[in-house]
Scaffold this active site. Structure first.
Site, short mmCIF file in Angstrom:
data_model
loop_
_atom_site.label_atom_id
_atom_site.label_comp_id
_atom_site.label_asym_id
_atom_site.label_seq_id
_atom_site.Cartn_x
_atom_site.Cartn_y
_atom_site.Cartn_z
N GLY A 52 94.27 -108.10 -26.15
CA GLY A 52 95.17 -108.18 -24.57
C GLY A 52 95.33 -106.68 -24.10
N TYR A 53 94.85 -105.16 -25.21
CA TYR A 53 95.24 -104.16 -24.44
C TYR A 53 94.54 -103.55 -23.78
CZ TYR A 53 99.39 -104.40 -28.38
OH TYR A 53 100.52 -105.15 -28.92
N GLY A 54 94.34 -102.97 -22.50
CA GLY A 54 93.25 -102.96 -21.55
C GLY A 54 92.16 -104.04 -21.75
N ASP A 55 92.30 -105.25 -22.24
CA ASP A 55 90.95 -106.14 -22.22
C ASP A 55 89.64 -105.89 -23.05
OD1 ASP A 55 89.95 -108.73 -21.15
OD2 ASP A 55 88.68 -107.25 -19.87
#
Length: 316
Positions: A52-55
């Site tokens: 989920g970090y920066g998709d």
């Protein structure tokens, strides 16, 4: 740098972890390369990222640096998380078995590896039965896609319930760790989460040990234009500490740093690292220079009287 066992497992990790939440967005490839190289040169091993970090941008950048052999894969303990996605600026949560395993496969592809050392459920979801979520951890372990598994952002009762469920039947994947917010400004986890983790043999990885940078003192006279506080994406993590209690704690940290001839960052990080039950704080530096300052903590220990004074002034 000191190494520690992660909870009641045989997985040994460094006492400071490298966080990569801003990699691929605020932190560019050049800075990330310097951070990763500097971290491992200082003896660091645990590198934490998430789908989920920066998709996925963070994982892609970590993967590209591993492909360049900036560090050898076997020299780091690679951790990632699944369950949260960001698409088009919208946050989504999916902790179903299918969603988590699909997320894991996507993470492995972006990272360019066949397995991760630690795979964590990023967040609790009341919409999916806990036993289904945990089955994904069992499958990740049995398939060899993850060596160890854990959870993140679970409350005390959620942590205890999940860990107990996994221990109730032989063959299920034992939870190795939990990842939670913990700092001098955020100590609520001491009430239930840390005791639950300790009772269940789980290591604790502390995210945001500097409270979004507030504990460094950078916001005492305003909000620097290049700081997280000025970034709409992260500003809420700074704004929450705009109160009298927080300002008092920040002042106390600054005074301790002045007396020790340390920086406020080093005082705050050392305090979290050496709290009972904590395996490692996760350092989310924006630049390589910030990380270099943080890594000096590896050789520092707070005097007991200073640690006790900070305990008192920050007590909830």
């Amino acid at each position: 740098m000191q190494s520690r066992l992660l909870g009641a497992t045989g997985l040994r990790v460094s006492s400071l972890a490298l966080g990569t939440m801003t990699w691929g967005s605020v932190t560019d490839e050049h800075e990330a390369r310097e951070q990763l190289a500097g971290f491992t040169e200082a003896g660091g091993t645990l590198v934490d990222t998430a789908a989920g970090y920066g998709d996925g941008a963070s994982e892609k950048l970590v993967g590209s640096l591993l492909a360049e052999n900036v560090v050898a894969r076997e020299d780091i303990v690679l951790a990632t998380k699944a369950g949260i996605t960001w698409r088009g600026g919208n946050r989504g949560v999916d902790t179903s078995r299918g969603g988590l395993l699909t997320g894991l496969d996507g993470s492995l592809k972006r990272l360019g590896v066949d397995h991760v050392d630690l795979w964590q459920v990023h967040v609790w979801s009341p919409e999916v039965p806990l036993e289904e979520t945990l089955t994904a951890l069992d499958m990740a372990l049995s398939s060899g896609r993850a060596a160890y598994v854990g959870v993140s952002n679970y409350t005390g009762w959620q942590t205890a319930q999940a860990a107990t469920w996994q221990r109730s039947v032989p063959g299920r994947a034992t939870l190795a760790s939990t990842q939670v917010e913990y700092s001098l400004l955020a100590r609520d986890v001491e009430y239930e989460v840390l005791p639950a983790a300790g009772a269940m043999g789980m290591g604790v990885l502390a995210w945001s040990p500097l409270a979004g940078g507030v504990l460094t003192g950078k916001y005492r006279t305003g909000i620097p234009s290049n700081s997280r506080g000025a970034d709409p994406t992260f500003s809420s993590r700074v704004d929450v500490y705009d109160d009298e209690r927080s300002r008092g704690i920040v002042t106390a940290v600054a005074k301790a740093a002045e007396g020790l001839e340390w920086t406020p960052l080093q005082v705050s990080l050392a305090w979290v690292r050496d709290r009972p039950g904590v395996t490692a704080p996760i350092m989310g530096a924006r630049t390589a220079a910030q990380l270099k300052e943080a890594l000096q903590v590896a050789d520092l220990t707070l005097p007991p009287e200073i640690a006790l004074a900070l305990d008192d002034v920050s007590a909830v």
